[in-house]
Design an enzyme around this catalytic site. Structure first.
Site, PDB file in Angstrom:
ATOM      1  N   ASN A 102     -12.822  -3.029   2.748  1.00  0.00           N
ATOM      2  CA  ASN A 102     -13.689  -1.868   2.927  1.00  0.00           C
ATOM      3  C   ASN A 102     -14.666  -1.847   1.757  1.00  0.00           C
ATOM      4  O   ASN A 102     -14.241  -1.843   0.597  1.00  0.00           O
ATOM      5  CB  ASN A 102     -12.861  -0.582   2.948  1.00  0.00           C
ATOM      6  CG  ASN A 102     -11.933  -0.518   4.151  1.00  0.00           C
ATOM      7  OD1 ASN A 102     -12.272  -1.016   5.217  1.00  0.00           O
ATOM      8  ND2 ASN A 102     -10.770   0.088   3.980  1.00  0.00           N
ATOM      9  N   GLY A 155     -15.733   2.821   3.963  1.00  0.00           N
ATOM     10  CA  GLY A 155     -14.494   3.580   3.777  1.00  0.00           C
ATOM     11  C   GLY A 155     -13.741   3.226   2.508  1.00  0.00           C
ATOM     12  O   GLY A 155     -12.545   3.486   2.393  1.00  0.00           O
ATOM     13  N   GLN A 156     -14.444   2.615   1.535  1.00  0.00           N
ATOM     14  CA  GLN A 156     -13.779   2.247   0.275  1.00  0.00           C
ATOM     15  C   GLN A 156     -13.511   3.488  -0.562  1.00  0.00           C
ATOM     16  O   GLN A 156     -14.412   4.283  -0.820  1.00  0.00           O
ATOM     17  CB  GLN A 156     -14.665   1.270  -0.507  1.00  0.00           C
ATOM     18  CG  GLN A 156     -14.005   0.765  -1.790  1.00  0.00           C
ATOM     19  CD  GLN A 156     -14.855  -0.279  -2.516  1.00  0.00           C
ATOM     20  OE1 GLN A 156     -15.992  -0.574  -2.110  1.00  0.00           O
ATOM     21  NE2 GLN A 156     -14.307  -0.837  -3.580  1.00  0.00           N
ATOM     22  N   HIS A 192      -7.013  -5.603   2.318  1.00  0.00           N
ATOM     23  CA  HIS A 192      -5.821  -5.098   3.004  1.00  0.00           C
ATOM     24  C   HIS A 192      -5.304  -6.201   3.928  1.00  0.00           C
ATOM     25  O   HIS A 192      -6.042  -6.671   4.804  1.00  0.00           O
ATOM     26  CB  HIS A 192      -6.169  -3.896   3.884  1.00  0.00           C
ATOM     27  CG  HIS A 192      -6.732  -2.709   3.164  1.00  0.00           C
ATOM     28  ND1 HIS A 192      -5.998  -1.561   2.940  1.00  0.00           N
ATOM     29  CD2 HIS A 192      -7.963  -2.470   2.641  1.00  0.00           C
ATOM     30  CE1 HIS A 192      -6.763  -0.665   2.311  1.00  0.00           C
ATOM     31  NE2 HIS A 192      -7.961  -1.195   2.122  1.00  0.00           N
ATOM     32  N   ASP A 198       0.853  -1.195   0.000  1.00  0.00           N
ATOM     33  CA  ASP A 198       0.000   0.000   0.000  1.00  0.00           C
ATOM     34  C   ASP A 198       0.886   1.241   0.000  1.00  0.00           C
ATOM     35  O   ASP A 198       1.892   1.312   0.698  1.00  0.00           O
ATOM     36  CB  ASP A 198      -0.917  -0.011   1.225  1.00  0.00           C
ATOM     37  CG  ASP A 198      -2.043   1.009   1.104  1.00  0.00           C
ATOM     38  OD1 ASP A 198      -3.203   0.585   0.981  1.00  0.00           O
ATOM     39  OD2 ASP A 198      -1.765   2.230   1.125  1.00  0.00           O
ATOM     40  N   ILE A 199       0.507   2.239  -0.797  1.00  0.00           N
ATOM     41  CA  ILE A 199       1.307   3.455  -0.943  1.00  0.00           C
ATOM     42  C   ILE A 199       1.291   4.296   0.339  1.00  0.00           C
ATOM     43  O   ILE A 199       2.197   5.114   0.554  1.00  0.00           O
ATOM     44  CB  ILE A 199       0.764   4.281  -2.152  1.00  0.00           C
ATOM     45  CG1 ILE A 199       1.825   5.179  -2.721  1.00  0.00           C
ATOM     46  CG2 ILE A 199      -0.482   5.052  -1.802  1.00  0.00           C
ATOM     47  CD1 ILE A 199       1.460   5.771  -4.082  1.00  0.00           C
ATOM     48  N   HIS A 257     -10.600  -4.918  -3.202  1.00  0.00           N
ATOM     49  CA  HIS A 257      -9.249  -5.201  -2.701  1.00  0.00           C
ATOM     50  C   HIS A 257      -9.325  -5.562  -1.233  1.00  0.00           C
ATOM     51  O   HIS A 257     -10.234  -5.136  -0.525  1.00  0.00           O
ATOM     52  CB  HIS A 257      -8.315  -4.003  -2.912  1.00  0.00           C
ATOM     53  CG  HIS A 257      -8.866  -2.707  -2.389  1.00  0.00           C
ATOM     54  ND1 HIS A 257      -9.780  -1.970  -3.102  1.00  0.00           N
ATOM     55  CD2 HIS A 257      -8.658  -2.040  -1.229  1.00  0.00           C
ATOM     56  CE1 HIS A 257     -10.094  -0.883  -2.414  1.00  0.00           C
ATOM     57  NE2 HIS A 257      -9.444  -0.902  -1.259  1.00  0.00           N
TER      58      HIS A 257
HETATM   59  P1  AMP Z   1      -9.670   1.624   0.461  1.00  0.00           P
HETATM   60  O1  AMP Z   1      -9.708   2.914   1.248  1.00  0.00           O
HETATM   61  O2  AMP Z   1     -10.073   0.420   1.248  1.00  0.00           O
HETATM   62  O3  AMP Z   1     -10.418   1.753  -0.831  1.00  0.00           O
HETATM   63  O4  AMP Z   1      -8.145   1.376   0.130  1.00  0.00           O
HETATM   64  C1  AMP Z   1      -7.485   1.935  -0.971  1.00  0.00           C
HETATM   65  C2  AMP Z   1      -6.027   1.830  -0.665  1.00  0.00           C
HETATM   66  O5  AMP Z   1      -5.300   2.007  -1.860  1.00  0.00           O
HETATM   67  C3  AMP Z   1      -5.522   2.898   0.329  1.00  0.00           C
HETATM   68  O6  AMP Z   1      -4.991   2.252   1.475  1.00  0.00           O
HETATM   69  C4  AMP Z   1      -4.456   3.638  -0.482  1.00  0.00           C
HETATM   70  O7  AMP Z   1      -3.359   4.018   0.308  1.00  0.00           O
HETATM   71  C5  AMP Z   1      -4.083   2.610  -1.541  1.00  0.00           C
HETATM   72  N1  AMP Z   1      -3.537   3.150  -2.767  1.00  0.00           N
HETATM   73  C6  AMP Z   1      -4.019   4.159  -3.531  1.00  0.00           C
HETATM   74  N2  AMP Z   1      -3.264   4.342  -4.626  1.00  0.00           N
HETATM   75  C7  AMP Z   1      -2.264   3.425  -4.562  1.00  0.00           C
HETATM   76  C8  AMP Z   1      -1.150   3.111  -5.409  1.00  0.00           C
HETATM   77  N3  AMP Z   1      -0.906   3.782  -6.547  1.00  0.00           N
HETATM   78  N4  AMP Z   1      -0.334   2.109  -5.017  1.00  0.00           N
HETATM   79  C9  AMP Z   1      -0.562   1.436  -3.884  1.00  0.00           C
HETATM   80  N5  AMP Z   1      -1.603   1.677  -3.055  1.00  0.00           N
HETATM   81  C10 AMP Z   1      -2.434   2.662  -3.388  1.00  0.00           C
END
Ligand code: AMP
Ligand code: ZN
Length: 113
Positions: free
Chosen positions: A86, A92-93, A101, A30-31, A99
């Site tokens: 999420n 909180g998506q 986590h 995760d970024i 995806h």
């Molecule tokens: P959610 O809030 O459950 O939809 O999670 C989305 C996740 O994607 C968040 O934890 C972000 O930090 C992660 N995210 C967004 N863009 C990227 C990216 N380019 N590379 C890796 N993770 C990302």
């Protein structure tokens, strides 16, 4: 899906820290990590959210859990970990491609915020 961030990652158009890949799923760091280990596991197939899965996705969803278990072992999360999906606004998506986590390396509270 042309406009989907995670489909672009699957297509190799956006670089990531890839930790696992097979024909069905991709996993990458995760970024914005919320724990010492924070891996996202996604299907290569575009599914918007858990709201949108159907019977044909049962094997894929099970496969994601097996990949999560394997990655947890690889990352030595021997004291436990959390696997989170999420779903939707209340969940909180923020990225509309399903995806999971995989979070570990610290102790998490309950209930979540
Ligand atoms: P959610 O809030 O459950 O939809 O999670 C989305 C996740 O994607 C968040 O934890 C972000 O930090 C992660 N995210 C967004 N863009 C990227 C990216 N380019 N590379 C890796 N993770 C990302
Ligand atoms: Zn997508």
């Amino acid at each position: 899906m042309a406009d989907c961030l995670f489909c672009k990652i699957v297509a190799g158009e956006i670089p990531t820290n890839k930790v696992y890949e097979d024909d069905k799923v991709l996993a990458f760091g995760d970024i914005n990590p919320q724990a010492p280990v924070h891996i996202l596991i996604i299907p290569k197939k575009h599914i918007k959210s858990l709201e949108d899965v159907s019977n044909e996705d049962v094997e894929l969803l099970g496969h994601i859990q097996l990949v999560a278990s394997k990655l947890a072992k690889e990352n030595n999360l021997n004291d436990g970990y959390r696997l989170v999906n999420n779903c939707g606004v209340d969940g909180g998506q923020t990225v509309a491609h399903i995806h999971y986590h995989l979070l570990g390396g610290r102790t998490f509270g309950w209930p979540p915020g």
